[in-house]
Design an enzyme around this catalytic site. Structure first.
Site, PDB file in Angstrom:
ATOM      1  N   SER A  96       0.156   5.955  -1.854  1.00  0.00           N
ATOM      2  CA  SER A  96      -0.429   7.202  -1.371  1.00  0.00           C
ATOM      3  C   SER A  96      -0.441   7.223   0.156  1.00  0.00           C
ATOM      4  O   SER A  96      -0.144   6.218   0.805  1.00  0.00           O
ATOM      5  CB  SER A  96      -1.863   7.369  -1.905  1.00  0.00           C
ATOM      6  OG  SER A  96      -2.694   6.301  -1.470  1.00  0.00           O
ATOM      7  N   THR A 145     -11.637  -5.069  14.491  1.00  0.00           N
ATOM      8  CA  THR A 145     -11.293  -6.469  14.747  1.00  0.00           C
ATOM      9  C   THR A 145     -10.012  -6.858  14.025  1.00  0.00           C
ATOM     10  O   THR A 145      -9.127  -7.515  14.593  1.00  0.00           O
ATOM     11  CB  THR A 145     -12.441  -7.386  14.301  1.00  0.00           C
ATOM     12  OG1 THR A 145     -13.617  -7.069  15.050  1.00  0.00           O
ATOM     13  CG2 THR A 145     -12.100  -8.847  14.513  1.00  0.00           C
ATOM     14  N   ALA A 146      -9.905  -6.455  12.763  1.00  0.00           N
ATOM     15  CA  ALA A 146      -8.701  -6.774  11.985  1.00  0.00           C
ATOM     16  C   ALA A 146      -7.466  -6.133  12.605  1.00  0.00           C
ATOM     17  O   ALA A 146      -6.403  -6.769  12.727  1.00  0.00           O
ATOM     18  CB  ALA A 146      -8.876  -6.327  10.538  1.00  0.00           C
ATOM     19  N   LYS A 147      -7.582  -4.876  12.996  1.00  0.00           N
ATOM     20  CA  LYS A 147      -6.426  -4.167  13.561  1.00  0.00           C
ATOM     21  C   LYS A 147      -6.045  -4.716  14.925  1.00  0.00           C
ATOM     22  O   LYS A 147      -4.856  -4.704  15.301  1.00  0.00           O
ATOM     23  CB  LYS A 147      -6.717  -2.672  13.639  1.00  0.00           C
ATOM     24  CG  LYS A 147      -6.790  -1.994  12.273  1.00  0.00           C
ATOM     25  CD  LYS A 147      -5.502  -2.180  11.483  1.00  0.00           C
ATOM     26  CE  LYS A 147      -5.493  -1.421  10.176  1.00  0.00           C
ATOM     27  NZ  LYS A 147      -4.232  -1.597   9.421  1.00  0.00           N
ATOM     28  N   GLY A 204       0.816  -1.208   0.000  1.00  0.00           N
ATOM     29  CA  GLY A 204       0.000   0.000   0.000  1.00  0.00           C
ATOM     30  C   GLY A 204       0.845   1.251   0.000  1.00  0.00           C
ATOM     31  O   GLY A 204       0.596   2.190   0.762  1.00  0.00           O
ATOM     32  N   GLY A 205       1.833   1.303  -0.888  1.00  0.00           N
ATOM     33  CA  GLY A 205       2.814   2.375  -0.840  1.00  0.00           C
ATOM     34  C   GLY A 205       2.586   3.540  -1.777  1.00  0.00           C
ATOM     35  O   GLY A 205       3.421   4.439  -1.837  1.00  0.00           O
ATOM     36  N   TYR A 209     -13.063  -3.443  10.770  1.00  0.00           N
ATOM     37  CA  TYR A 209     -11.737  -2.814  10.749  1.00  0.00           C
ATOM     38  C   TYR A 209     -11.065  -2.911  12.113  1.00  0.00           C
ATOM     39  O   TYR A 209      -9.885  -3.255  12.216  1.00  0.00           O
ATOM     40  CB  TYR A 209     -11.900  -1.350  10.337  1.00  0.00           C
ATOM     41  CG  TYR A 209     -10.620  -0.551  10.300  1.00  0.00           C
ATOM     42  CD1 TYR A 209      -9.754  -0.640   9.207  1.00  0.00           C
ATOM     43  CD2 TYR A 209     -10.282   0.312  11.339  1.00  0.00           C
ATOM     44  CE1 TYR A 209      -8.580   0.114   9.166  1.00  0.00           C
ATOM     45  CE2 TYR A 209      -9.119   1.070  11.301  1.00  0.00           C
ATOM     46  CZ  TYR A 209      -8.272   0.959  10.215  1.00  0.00           C
ATOM     47  OH  TYR A 209      -7.109   1.703  10.173  1.00  0.00           O
TER      48      TYR A 209
END
Length: 251
Positions: free
Chosen positions: A22, A160-162, A19-20, A158
């Protein structure tokens, strides 16, 4: 921007960033290039990636992939290693802070949230492990969020994922420690990226958010990149399995 701290240990190191193209990811790409590292990054946004590459005079390696596709992500790690050399540092940054009310989120939306916000961290780490093991060590920097600690309405997937990334960080630090591979997590507060300012972070919301911050200033992508540089460098050689919060004292 120019960074005041120079890390000699990062010069010539191979950095892989998901995810580089932006936001925080792009700022980290720039910061590692400035340190003299060899930077590879992946992103689905080809236009933003090309613009970043042009700004850096092509001094980066880029591949356009969907990070939710395990095979493609792990192949990109291999391709980057073939192009630049064995990977020394992995930055697991890719994410999407999608919002759904808990009563409305569908099964597919839930799984899609895990596929972008949790799974790539595991599979990219799995892919870089042999390179770091052969190198005699390395650093993996995972991106969680303070929302994993405080929670936030309409973001159950989100959050939960984090939260899962914090647990994964602790587990992988144990798994990889014997190979001198460090694994840490950065937990940013609300970072004022262009996307956040355009989408969610209006003046009223920002003022309300800052009420509970000790330092009443915007958190910038460059603030987060500075912490990533430190965790990637040899200066943090005995830090692993940790979650480091950068939120201006909100929590």
């Amino acid at each position: 921007m120019s960074y005041s701290t120079h890390y000699p240990s990062l010069k010539g190191k191979v950095i892989f960033i998901t995810g580089g193209a932006s936001g925080i990811g792009a700022e980290m790409v720039r910061s590692f290039v400035e340190q003299g590292a060899k930077v590879a990054f992946v992103d689905l946004d080809n236009n933003a990636a090309q613009h970043l590459s042009d700004d850096l005079h092509g001094n980066v390696w880029f591949q356009s992939i969907d990070a939710t596709k395990q095979t493609d992500l792990q192949q990109s790690v291999k391709d980057a290693a073939e192009a630049l050399g064995a990977i020394n540092v992995l930055i697991n940054n890719v994410a999407n802070d999608m919002r759904h009310h808990v009563s409305e989120i569908s099964e597919q939306q839930w799984h899609d949230c895990m596929k972008i916000n949790l799974d790539p961290t595991f599979f990219a780490s799995q892919a870089v492990y042999p390179y770091m093991q052969k190198n005699g060590g390395g650093s993996i920097v995972n991106f969680s969020s303070i929302n994993a600690i405080v929670g936030l309405a309409n973001m159950s997937g989100y959050v939960t994922a984090k939260a899962g990334i914090i647990g994964m960080t602790r587990a992988m630090a144990k798994d990889f420690g014997c190979d001198n591979i460090r694994v840490n997590a950065i937990l940013p507060g609300w970072v004022a990226t262009e996307r956040q300012l355009q989408t969610w972070l209006n003046e009223d919301v920002e003022n309300q958010w800052m009420e509970s911050m000790a330092i009443k200033k915007r958190i910038l992508a460059s603030d987060v990149a500075k912490l990533a540089l430190f965790l990637a460098s040899d200066d943090s050689s005995m830090i692993t399995g940790q979650k480091l919060v950068i939120d201006g004292g909100k929590i």
